[in-house]
Design a protein around this motif. Structure first.
Motif: not given
Length: 626
Positions: A546-566
Motif C-alpha cells: 500500500e505504501i509503495l503504490s501510494a509513493a509511485f502515484k505521487l508527482p515528482k517533487p519540486d522544491q518540497v517533497a510530495s506528500y499524501n495521507l492514506i
C-alpha cells in the motif's frame, strides 16, 4: 375414396387454392412454395450466413462437457444454467463467424492437405507417438464431434488464428515508446513514510446509546442469524460392500474360457516411410523422380532411417527415422495400406502414390500377438469379477434404499432393513458444513429443499460420486432471526469505536500533512518515527504494498517533497513522502533487454489492434437473432 377426392376437387375452395398456386408458380417459381414450408430455424445469421441450430447445440454441449470436466468427478449437471450456456455459446459462434468472414475477405484459406497434416500431428490423436485412427475417433466421440464436424471446426479456428497472428506479428512500437516504458519500469524513488496506529485514539473514544441505536437501525440486515439445518442420513458406500463378495473359482475359469474364445491372433506390422510431398512447388513427376532415386539409394545399401531423417517431407516421422509405429487399419488410404500388407519383413515398397505424395514404405517388424495365459491374467480377472459383483450389489442396495426410504416416515426402517447406521450432522448453513458430505452441493441443495423441510420427507437418493449414495432427512430447520440490539451491542461498540478512532486519527494527521506540504520539517508523530528508503523500485518487495503504490502515484517533487495521507487495511493511517525521482541511464540497457521490451510492447499493441478490429467487425456486421 378416389371418387371423393375427385368430387371435392370440383368445389370453389379447391379452385381458389389451385389458382393461387398457379399465380405463385408464375410470379416466383417453385422455390417460393418450398420456402413457405421449410423456413430457416437458424438461431442467428451473420451478414446473411446462418449459424445453424445444430452448431448451437453442439457448441453448447461441448461447453457443458468442459464445465463439468472442470468441476471434477463429483460434478452436478443440474448446477449448470442451460440458458446462460446457450447464450454464451451463441455469442461465441456469432463472433467466430464474424472473424471467419473477416479472414476469408482477406483472401486467407487453408488447404485440405494442411488440415490433414494438422490432424495427423495432433498429440491427442497419437498412441506411442504415432497417429492412431481409433484414438482420433474416440477423442472426437467424447467431444460429441464427427470427423467432418471437427475438420470444419479446425478450418474455422485456424483461419481465425491466422488473422490474429497477422495482427500480432505486424504490430510495432517506436523507439520513443520503448524508451518511455523502460524509464518508467526502471525508475526508482527516494521515499519516506510514517505509520500511525489507532491504539492511542481508541482509548479516548466513547459511543453513546443513541449512536448505537442509530447504527443498529441502519444495519438491521447485518444482524441476522444464519439459516441452518441439522440433518441425518443413511449412506451406502461401495467400498464397504467389498467384504460381502467373494471370488468364485468356477466363474473365474469361465471368464478365462470366454477370453480365450474371443481371442484372435493379430498380426502387428511395424512400419516406417519416407514421404515425398506433391505440392504447388513440387509437381507429381518431380516427386516421383525423387522417390525413385531414393529407392535406388536404398537398394544400394543406404540406411532407411538416415534417409528418412534427411529426405522425408513428413515432419512428424522424419525426426524418428520415418517410424510410424504399429500400423492400424485405415491409417492412410487404400494404396498405402495395400502396400503395407503386401510387404515381407525388411522389404521396402516401390513408390506408392497417396493424396499426400509418394511414399517408400518399409515393413520393419512383423509379429503375431500371443494368446492369453491364465496365470498372467488371473489378477485382472479377479479384479473384474469383484468389481462386477460389488457393482451389482451396490445397485441392488441403492434400489432397496430408494424403495424403503420412499415408503418410510423416517430413516429407522431402511436403516434396520439394510443394517445401516443413521448418521447425524450438526447444523450447517447454505455454505455447507465442515466435511465432504455437508460440503457437497447436491446435499446442500436437498438439505434446504422447501418441500423436504415443510413435509418432513426423506430425500431422493443423492449420488455423491460413482461409489457413494445417501438418503437424508432434515432433523431440524433453524430459520434466520433478527438479533436484538443487546445481543449485538459488543459488536456495534467495536465497529463504532474503530470508525470514530479512525476519523480522529485522520483529522489529526491531516493537520500534520498541511504543515509538511508547506515545507515543515518531518518529525515524530505520536511517537511514530519516519522510515526513510532511497532508490526504491516499483518491484520492491520489502516495502508494504500500500505504501509503495501510494509513493509511485505521487508527482515528482519540486522544491518540497510530495506528500499524501492514506488509510491502510488494518485501520491505521500513513503519511507517504517522495523526496526524489531517479531516472535510469538507458545507455546501460543491453540490446537483448531492449528487444525483449520491444517484443512485449509489440504483443500488447497487436492484442489491442486485434481487439479493436474485432469490435469494429462485430459492430459493422448485420447480426440477426431469433
Amino acid at each position: 375414396m378416389l371418387q371423393n377426392i375427385r368430387d371435392n376437387s370440383q368445389g370453389i375452395v379447391a379452385k381458389i387454392i389451385v389458382g393461387l398456386i398457379i399465380v405463385t408458380f408464375a410470379l416466383f417459381g417453385v422455390e417460393s412454395l418450398v420456402s413457405l414450408t421449410s423456413g430457416s430455424n437458424a438461431p442467428a445469421t451473420v451478414n446473411g450466413v446462418e449459424i445453424s441450430e445444430q452448431e448451437l447445440l453442439q457448441g453448447a454441449d461441448l461447453q457443458r462437457r468442459q464445465l463439468l470436466a472442470q468441476m471434477g468427478e463429483n460434478a452436478d449437471p443440474t448446477l449448470l444454467d442451460d440458458n446462460l450456456i446457450n447464450k454464451a455459446t451463441l455469442d461465441n459462434l456469432i463472433q467466430r463467424e464474424v472473424l471467419v468472414q473477416s479472414a476469408v475477405n482477406q483472401d486467407m484459406a487453408i488447404s485440405d492437405h494442411m488440415l490433414d497434416q494438422m490432424i495427423i500431428n495432433t498429440q491427442d490423436f497419437k498412441v506411442d507417438g504415432v497417429f492412431n485412427p481409433d484414438q482420433y475417433q474416440a477423442v472426437l466421440r467424447n467431444a460429441g464431434l464427427t470427423p467432418m464436424m471437427y475438420k470444419d471446426l479446425l478450418r474455422k479456428e485456424s483461419l481465425v488464428d491466422y488473422e490474429r497472428s497477422g495482427y500480432m506479428l505486424s504490430a510495432f512500437v517506436l523507439d520513443s515508446d520503448v524508451d518511455n516504458i523502460l524509464k518508467l519500469d526502471r525508475e526508482t524513488r527516494d521515499m519516506a513514510y510514517v505509520k500511525v496506529g489507532l491504539s492511542d485514539y481508541m482509548a479516548g473514544v466513547s459511543v453513546s446509546a443513541d449512536e448505537m441505536n442509530a447504527y443498529y437501525d441502519a444495519h438491521l440486515q447485518d444482524f441476522m442469524t444464519e439459516e441452518q439445518v441439522a440433518i441425518q442420513y443413511l449412506l451406502i458406500n461401495k467400498a464397504d460392500l467389498l467384504k460381502e463378495v467373494t471370488v468364485d473359482e468356477a466363474e473365474l475359469q469361465s471368464q478365462f474360457d470366454q477370453l480365450q474364445a474371443v481371442y484372435n491372433a493379430e498380426e502387428q506390422r511395424t512400419v516406417s516411410h519416407i514421404m515425398i510431398e506433391v505440392s504447388d512447388d513440387v509437381d507429381d513427376a518431380t516427386a516421383l523422380a525423387k522417390a525413385e532415386a531414393l529407392q535406388q539409394r536404398l537398394a544400394a545399401g543406404e540406411d532407411f532411417a538416415a534417409l528418412a531423417e534427411s529426405e522425408s517431407d513428413d515432419p512428424g516421422s522424419a525426426a524418428v527415422g520415418g517410424d510410424l509405429g504399429v500400423y492400424q487399419d485405415g491409417m492412410l488410404d487404400g494404396p498405402f495400406e495395400q502396400a503395407v500388407y503386401a510387404l515381407k519383413k525388411g522389404e521396402v515398397s516401390a513408390p506408392v502414390r497417396t493424396a499426400f505424395g509418394y511414399h517408400l514404405i518399409k515393413l520393419t517388424d512383423l509379429s503375431e500377438s500371443e494368446p492369453p495365459v491364465f496365470a498372467d491374467v488371473k489378477d485382472q480377472l479377479i479384479a473384474e469379477q469383484m468389481e462386477n459383483k460389488v457393482e451389482q450389489l451396490y445397485v441392488e442396495r441403492v434400489g432397496q434404499l430408494t424403495d424403503l426410504s420412499f415408503s418410510s416416515g423416517d430413516l429407522q426402517e431402511p436403516a434396520d432393513e439394510l443394517a445401516l447406521k443413521i448418521v447425524e450432522v450438526k447444523p450447517f448453513g447454505r455454505q455447507g458444513g465442515d466435511d465432504d458430505i455437508t460440503t457437497n452441493p447436491r446435499v446442500i441443495r436437498a438439505a434446504f429443499d422447501e418441500e423436504l423441510i415443510r413435509d418432513g420427507l426423506n430425500s431422493d437418493p443423492i449420488e455423491l460420486d460413482s461409489g457413494r449414495t445417501l438418503v437424508l432427512r432434515i432433523k431440524e430447520h433453524i430459520r434466520p432471526r433478527q438479533l436484538s440490539e443487546d445481543e449485538v451491542k459488543p459488536q456495534i461498540t467495536e465497529i463504532l469505536t474503530f470508525k470514530k478512532a479512525g476519523e480522529a486519527l485522520e483529522a489529526s494527521l491531516s493537520t500534520e500533512l498541511e504543515k509538511l506540504q508547506q515545507g515543515a520539517e518531518r518529525t515524530t508523530i505520536n511517537g511514530a518515527e519516519w522510515l526513510v528508503e532511497d532508490a526504491v523500485s516499483r518491484t520492491n518487495r520489502t516495502q508494504p504494498a500500500e505504501i509503495l503504490s501510494a509513493a509511485f502515484k505521487l508527482p515528482k517533487p519540486d522544491q518540497v517533497a510530495s506528500y499524501n495521507l492514506i488509510a491502510l487495511q488494518d485501520g491505521s493511517r500513513a503519511i507517504v513522502a517522495v523526496t526524489a525521482v531517479n531516472e535510469p541511464d538507458l545507455s546501460e540497457v543491453s540490446a537483448e533487454e531492449r528487444q525483449a521490451m520491444r517484443n512485449v510492447l509489440g504483443q500488447r499493441t497487436g492484442q489491442f489492434d486485434y481487439q479493436a478490429m474485432i469490435e469494429a467487425r462485430t459492430s459493422a456486421a448485420e447480426v440477426e437473432r431469433l
